[in-house]
Motif scaffolding. Structure first.
Motif, PDB file in Angstrom:
ATOM      1  N   ASP A   1       0.817  -1.215   0.000  1.00  0.00           N
ATOM      2  CA  ASP A   1       0.000   0.000   0.000  1.00  0.00           C
ATOM      3  C   ASP A   1       0.851   1.266   0.000  1.00  0.00           C
ATOM      4  O   ASP A   1       0.453   2.298  -0.511  1.00  0.00           O
ATOM      5  CB  ASP A   1      -0.925   0.014   1.224  1.00  0.00           C
ATOM      6  N   GLU A   2       2.016   1.177   0.590  1.00  0.00           N
ATOM      7  CA  GLU A   2       2.897   2.336   0.696  1.00  0.00           C
ATOM      8  C   GLU A   2       3.528   2.675  -0.655  1.00  0.00           C
ATOM      9  O   GLU A   2       3.578   3.829  -1.049  1.00  0.00           O
ATOM     10  CB  GLU A   2       3.976   2.008   1.732  1.00  0.00           C
ATOM     11  N   GLU A   3       4.012   1.672  -1.382  1.00  0.00           N
ATOM     12  CA  GLU A   3       4.716   1.899  -2.649  1.00  0.00           C
ATOM     13  C   GLU A   3       4.374   0.765  -3.613  1.00  0.00           C
ATOM     14  O   GLU A   3       4.721  -0.379  -3.379  1.00  0.00           O
ATOM     15  CB  GLU A   3       6.232   1.931  -2.408  1.00  0.00           C
ATOM     16  N   MET A   4       3.665   1.091  -4.686  1.00  0.00           N
ATOM     17  CA  MET A   4       3.306   0.105  -5.696  1.00  0.00           C
ATOM     18  C   MET A   4       4.372   0.099  -6.781  1.00  0.00           C
ATOM     19  O   MET A   4       4.948   1.137  -7.101  1.00  0.00           O
ATOM     20  CB  MET A   4       1.947   0.439  -6.331  1.00  0.00           C
ATOM     21  N   LYS A   5       4.612  -1.082  -7.334  1.00  0.00           N
ATOM     22  CA  LYS A   5       5.559  -1.229  -8.439  1.00  0.00           C
ATOM     23  C   LYS A   5       4.821  -1.834  -9.620  1.00  0.00           C
ATOM     24  O   LYS A   5       3.997  -2.721  -9.464  1.00  0.00           O
ATOM     25  CB  LYS A   5       6.717  -2.128  -8.033  1.00  0.00           C
ATOM     26  N   LEU A   6       5.124  -1.324 -10.799  1.00  0.00           N
ATOM     27  CA  LEU A   6       4.499  -1.794 -12.028  1.00  0.00           C
ATOM     28  C   LEU A   6       5.599  -2.091 -13.031  1.00  0.00           C
ATOM     29  O   LEU A   6       6.460  -1.258 -13.265  1.00  0.00           O
ATOM     30  CB  LEU A   6       3.564  -0.708 -12.584  1.00  0.00           C
ATOM     31  N   ARG A   7       5.581  -3.291 -13.579  1.00  0.00           N
ATOM     32  CA  ARG A   7       6.558  -3.666 -14.604  1.00  0.00           C
ATOM     33  C   ARG A   7       5.792  -3.987 -15.877  1.00  0.00           C
ATOM     34  O   ARG A   7       4.823  -4.741 -15.853  1.00  0.00           O
ATOM     35  CB  ARG A   7       7.394  -4.869 -14.182  1.00  0.00           C
ATOM     36  N   ILE A   8       6.236  -3.393 -16.973  1.00  0.00           N
ATOM     37  CA  ILE A   8       5.626  -3.638 -18.274  1.00  0.00           C
ATOM     38  C   ILE A   8       6.674  -4.316 -19.150  1.00  0.00           C
ATOM     39  O   ILE A   8       7.793  -3.818 -19.284  1.00  0.00           O
ATOM     40  CB  ILE A   8       5.163  -2.318 -18.925  1.00  0.00           C
TER      41      ILE A   8
ATOM     42  N   ALA B   1     -10.240   6.801  -5.090  1.00  0.00           N
ATOM     43  CA  ALA B   1     -10.843   5.968  -6.131  1.00  0.00           C
ATOM     44  C   ALA B   1     -10.037   4.690  -6.340  1.00  0.00           C
ATOM     45  O   ALA B   1     -10.605   3.615  -6.584  1.00  0.00           O
ATOM     46  CB  ALA B   1     -10.950   6.750  -7.437  1.00  0.00           C
ATOM     47  N   PHE B   2      -8.709   4.769  -6.242  1.00  0.00           N
ATOM     48  CA  PHE B   2      -7.873   3.571  -6.353  1.00  0.00           C
ATOM     49  C   PHE B   2      -8.180   2.602  -5.211  1.00  0.00           C
ATOM     50  O   PHE B   2      -8.328   1.414  -5.428  1.00  0.00           O
ATOM     51  CB  PHE B   2      -6.381   3.941  -6.339  1.00  0.00           C
ATOM     52  N   ARG B   3      -8.259   3.130  -4.001  1.00  0.00           N
ATOM     53  CA  ARG B   3      -8.532   2.267  -2.844  1.00  0.00           C
ATOM     54  C   ARG B   3      -9.879   1.568  -2.983  1.00  0.00           C
ATOM     55  O   ARG B   3     -10.036   0.428  -2.579  1.00  0.00           O
ATOM     56  CB  ARG B   3      -8.479   3.069  -1.542  1.00  0.00           C
TER      57      ARG B   3
ATOM     58  N   GLY C   1       5.034   4.285  -7.568  1.00  0.00           N
ATOM     59  CA  GLY C   1       4.208   5.386  -7.091  1.00  0.00           C
ATOM     60  C   GLY C   1       3.337   4.938  -5.930  1.00  0.00           C
ATOM     61  O   GLY C   1       3.437   3.797  -5.462  1.00  0.00           O
ATOM     62  N   LYS C   2       2.501   5.848  -5.466  1.00  0.00           N
ATOM     63  CA  LYS C   2       1.621   5.561  -4.330  1.00  0.00           C
ATOM     64  C   LYS C   2       0.162   5.822  -4.727  1.00  0.00           C
ATOM     65  O   LYS C   2      -0.464   6.757  -4.219  1.00  0.00           O
ATOM     66  CB  LYS C   2       1.991   6.433  -3.136  1.00  0.00           C
ATOM     67  N   PRO C   3      -0.390   5.007  -5.626  1.00  0.00           N
ATOM     68  CA  PRO C   3      -1.774   5.253  -6.038  1.00  0.00           C
ATOM     69  C   PRO C   3      -2.772   5.093  -4.898  1.00  0.00           C
ATOM     70  O   PRO C   3      -3.891   5.586  -4.985  1.00  0.00           O
ATOM     71  CB  PRO C   3      -2.011   4.217  -7.141  1.00  0.00           C
TER      72      PRO C   3
ATOM     73  N   PRO D   1      -3.033  13.684  -5.155  1.00  0.00           N
ATOM     74  CA  PRO D   1      -1.724  14.341  -5.014  1.00  0.00           C
ATOM     75  C   PRO D   1      -0.696  13.767  -5.998  1.00  0.00           C
ATOM     76  O   PRO D   1      -0.853  12.633  -6.463  1.00  0.00           O
ATOM     77  CB  PRO D   1      -1.314  14.019  -3.574  1.00  0.00           C
ATOM     78  N   PRO D   2       0.365  14.495  -6.295  1.00  0.00           N
ATOM     79  CA  PRO D   2       1.374  14.056  -7.270  1.00  0.00           C
ATOM     80  C   PRO D   2       2.018  12.701  -6.937  1.00  0.00           C
ATOM     81  O   PRO D   2       2.387  11.966  -7.848  1.00  0.00           O
ATOM     82  CB  PRO D   2       2.429  15.164  -7.238  1.00  0.00           C
ATOM     83  N   GLU D   3       2.151  12.373  -5.655  1.00  0.00           N
ATOM     84  CA  GLU D   3       2.790  11.086  -5.315  1.00  0.00           C
ATOM     85  C   GLU D   3       1.938   9.889  -5.723  1.00  0.00           C
ATOM     86  O   GLU D   3       2.418   8.757  -5.759  1.00  0.00           O
ATOM     87  CB  GLU D   3       3.161  11.011  -3.828  1.00  0.00           C
ATOM     88  N   ALA D   4       0.669  10.132  -6.073  1.00  0.00           N
ATOM     89  CA  ALA D   4      -0.202   9.044  -6.527  1.00  0.00           C
ATOM     90  C   ALA D   4       0.177   8.578  -7.927  1.00  0.00           C
ATOM     91  O   ALA D   4      -0.125   7.455  -8.314  1.00  0.00           O
ATOM     92  CB  ALA D   4      -1.661   9.485  -6.509  1.00  0.00           C
TER      93      ALA D   4
END
Length: 187
Positions: A51-58, A80-82, A73-75, A118-121
């Motif tokens: 929940d603190e830091e999500m990672k996405l690999r494409i 709405a993400f939650r 990022g921290k969506p 916020p930008p960190e999302a």
């Protein structure tokens, strides 16, 4: 005919859940979403982190190369993400489908559902790379075999639209079946 089709899909999708235990809203960790870019690169999004830091690999494969990129990022700071992380990730995949190269021009991934967050999302690109051509060609031949086994009665554009509708309206276990039925009726 359309009302019959919709009724049929509602019945099929609704009965698909019978006998299944009720799932609590699961986090999207470990989930993979497959998509194709505008130039038909075959891509997979892998989601991880907490929940603190999500990672996405494409990871994507085109005809002449294989490439990848990573975002963080921290969506979860977006309400709405939650409430529904699956829609968030599907919106990101939808944006990536519109561009020719999934990693090249996307330094920041944005969604319509978290515009005011916020930008960190935002998911920001932290790494990218290209794999050797030989490896890409080996994996491409495996992909061609699996695609031909599955059968291609529908156009890929119609197929992705059908899958999108199936994901929105059908039980997860019936996505492929619903997509097939929708694809038939949409022609």
């Amino acid at each position: 005919m359309k009302s019959f089709t919709l009724l049929f899909l509602v019945v099929i999708c609704g009965t698909g859940g019978l006998g299944q235990k009720v799932k609590t809203k699961k986090r999207s960790n470990g989930e993979e979403i497959r998509f194709r870019t505008k130039t038909k690169d075959i891509c997979t999004m892998s989601i991880g982190g907490d929940d603190e830091e999500m990672k996405l690999r494409i990871e994507c494969k085109s005809q002449d190369m294989s490439y990848w990129c990573e975002f963080t990022g921290k969506p979860s700071v977006c309400r709405a993400f939650r409430n529904n992380p699956k829609i968030y990730w599907n919106q990101i995949a939808a944006e990536l489908r519109k561009i020719p190269h999934a990693c090249e021009s996307m330094e920041v991934l944005k969604t319509s559902m978290c515009q005011k967050a916020p930008p960190e999302a935002l998911m920001k690109q932290i790494a990218a790379g290209v794999e050797p051509e030989e490896l890409a060609n080996q994996e491409e031949s495996v992909q061609k075999i699996s695609t031909s086994v599955r059968g291609a009665g529908q156009g890929s554009e119609n197929e992705t639209e059908a899958m999108k509708l199936a994901r929105e309206h059908c039980w997860e276990s019936l996505h492929d079946f619903c997509s097939y039925i929708i694809g038939i009726f949409r022609g």
